[in-house]
Write a protein that holds these residues in place. Sequence first.
Motif, PDB file in Angstrom:
ATOM      1  N   ASP A 143      46.047 -28.181 -55.127  1.00 36.14           N
ATOM      2  CA  ASP A 143      46.652 -29.082 -54.147  1.00 36.14           C
ATOM      3  C   ASP A 143      47.800 -28.411 -53.400  1.00 36.14           C
ATOM      4  N   GLY A 144      48.074 -27.160 -53.762  1.00 38.25           N
ATOM      5  CA  GLY A 144      49.085 -26.399 -53.033  1.00 38.25           C
ATOM      6  C   GLY A 144      50.434 -26.288 -53.707  1.00 38.25           C
ATOM      7  N   MET A 145      50.578 -26.820 -54.905  1.00 32.59           N
ATOM      8  CA  MET A 145      51.868 -26.761 -55.588  1.00 32.59           C
ATOM      9  C   MET A 145      52.028 -25.458 -56.371  1.00 32.59           C
ATOM     10  N   LYS A 188      46.582 -39.345 -55.655  1.00 35.76           N
ATOM     11  CA  LYS A 188      47.292 -39.203 -54.371  1.00 35.76           C
ATOM     12  C   LYS A 188      47.554 -37.729 -54.082  1.00 35.76           C
ATOM     13  N   PHE A 189      46.499 -36.927 -54.132  1.00 34.70           N
ATOM     14  CA  PHE A 189      46.620 -35.516 -53.802  1.00 34.70           C
ATOM     15  C   PHE A 189      46.669 -35.340 -52.285  1.00 34.70           C
ATOM     16  N   ASP A 190      47.263 -34.253 -51.845  1.00 35.66           N
ATOM     17  CA  ASP A 190      47.298 -33.948 -50.417  1.00 35.66           C
ATOM     18  C   ASP A 190      45.987 -33.331 -49.948  1.00 35.66           C
ATOM     19  N   SER A 191      45.421 -32.434 -50.771  1.00 37.81           N
ATOM     20  CA  SER A 191      44.223 -31.718 -50.323  1.00 37.81           C
ATOM     21  C   SER A 191      43.160 -31.526 -51.397  1.00 37.81           C
ATOM     22  N   THR A 228      59.785 -36.940 -55.502  1.00 41.57           N
ATOM     23  CA  THR A 228      58.820 -35.919 -55.931  1.00 41.57           C
ATOM     24  C   THR A 228      57.657 -36.557 -56.697  1.00 41.57           C
ATOM     25  N   LYS A 229      56.954 -35.759 -57.493  1.00 40.57           N
ATOM     26  CA  LYS A 229      55.679 -36.206 -58.046  1.00 40.57           C
ATOM     27  C   LYS A 229      55.615 -36.073 -59.562  1.00 40.57           C
ATOM     28  N   GLU A 287      57.976 -29.305 -58.039  1.00 42.54           N
ATOM     29  CA  GLU A 287      57.274 -30.257 -57.175  1.00 42.54           C
ATOM     30  C   GLU A 287      56.611 -31.388 -57.950  1.00 42.54           C
ATOM     31  N   ILE A 338      50.738 -39.065 -59.150  1.00 48.58           N
ATOM     32  CA  ILE A 338      49.652 -38.637 -58.252  1.00 48.58           C
ATOM     33  C   ILE A 338      48.299 -38.603 -58.959  1.00 48.58           C
ATOM     34  N   THR A 395      55.229 -42.427 -57.679  1.00 50.75           N
ATOM     35  CA  THR A 395      55.319 -40.964 -57.803  1.00 50.75           C
ATOM     36  C   THR A 395      54.153 -40.365 -58.578  1.00 50.75           C
TER      37      THR A 395
END
Length: 364
Positions: free
Chosen positions: A155-157, A310-313, A247-248, A225, A264, A262
């Motif tokens: 997810d990019g973290m 609730k991931f971004d990608s 944050t998450k 993050e 995800i 928060t």
Amino acid sequence: MKKLLALALAVVLALSVFAGCAAGGKKAELALITDIGTIDDKSFNQGAWEGLVKYAEEKGISHQYYQPTEKSTTAYLESIDQAVKNGAKVIVTPGFLFEEPVYIAQDQYPDVTFILIDGNPHDADYNYKTADNCVGITYAEEQVGFLAGYAAVKDGMTKLGYMGGMAVPAVVKYGYGFVQGAEYAAQELGMADGSIELMYNYTGGFDATPEAQNQAASWYNNGTEVIFAAGGAVGNSVMAAAEAAGTKVIGVDVDQSGESETVITSAMKGLGTSVYDMIAAYYNGSFPGGENKVYDAANNGVALAMDTAKFDSFAKADYDTLFAALQNNTNNIASDILKNVDADNNEIALTDIPVKAVVVIEVK
């Protein structure tokens, strides 16, 4: 309206707790003894209770739970005895703290069936024995921890945290899996050595404390993050810190998305499913007494909460691909994940986990 709804829900929960833990003469064929926390803890007790209630209500079977006065072998045995006196035929005990009490109770009450969740019966010297009227259920926490670490990195973290409770096998396996999943994703993405930072800590308990919240806040303030919180009510401390920092959090045991915006995703065990399955097995004559069973990806015993994620990608298709690989042990992906001990039962240290992209910083 929301305040009225919340008040009504609180009243219902309070009444259910009062009724459920009554120590008096209510007869019940199915019983659950609570571990640390309450029956509505959004974690172990609640997950196991929901599985019991589901079966009981489907079949019209009387059921009740008991909340011990303290967390000790003596108190647990007293609650078990009360349940037996009230007619319990099957008793569910969620949590590793029941390993010793159930070891005693399975012989003390040979006509009662015990379902021990998250452990296997042993005496004080760790001599294990699961009697024919008992089954021990454990979970592949390392697999779902792996899924969580993989998802976070995909997810990019790149700045992660793991905050566990007591360093018991289940909590250690969650953490080790998280580290390895992050590394696996980083290798897939071709990330450079040392490109992921992972803060790592065991709080030493399962309670929400100011100390846990302050530690989580410190990590978030320093750039972390997301924190995978695997310690019962410790998660509430982490969520409070995440809410303040914007944050998450990754939840644990059950889908905790309803606890905080928060969250995800959550690393879930099939608590309700395994309890339901074992009670059903008791009533249909196929109870696996004397066995210690493991619920893993192969039998849908662990999973990430993707429906509420609730991931971004990170896409569900990517999750499904990895989950199928774990289910089928493709290229030994499942069997290669390190646990808390090796095949000879020798303890594995955090520093024994081979990582390149991930730098683990253990906070003691």
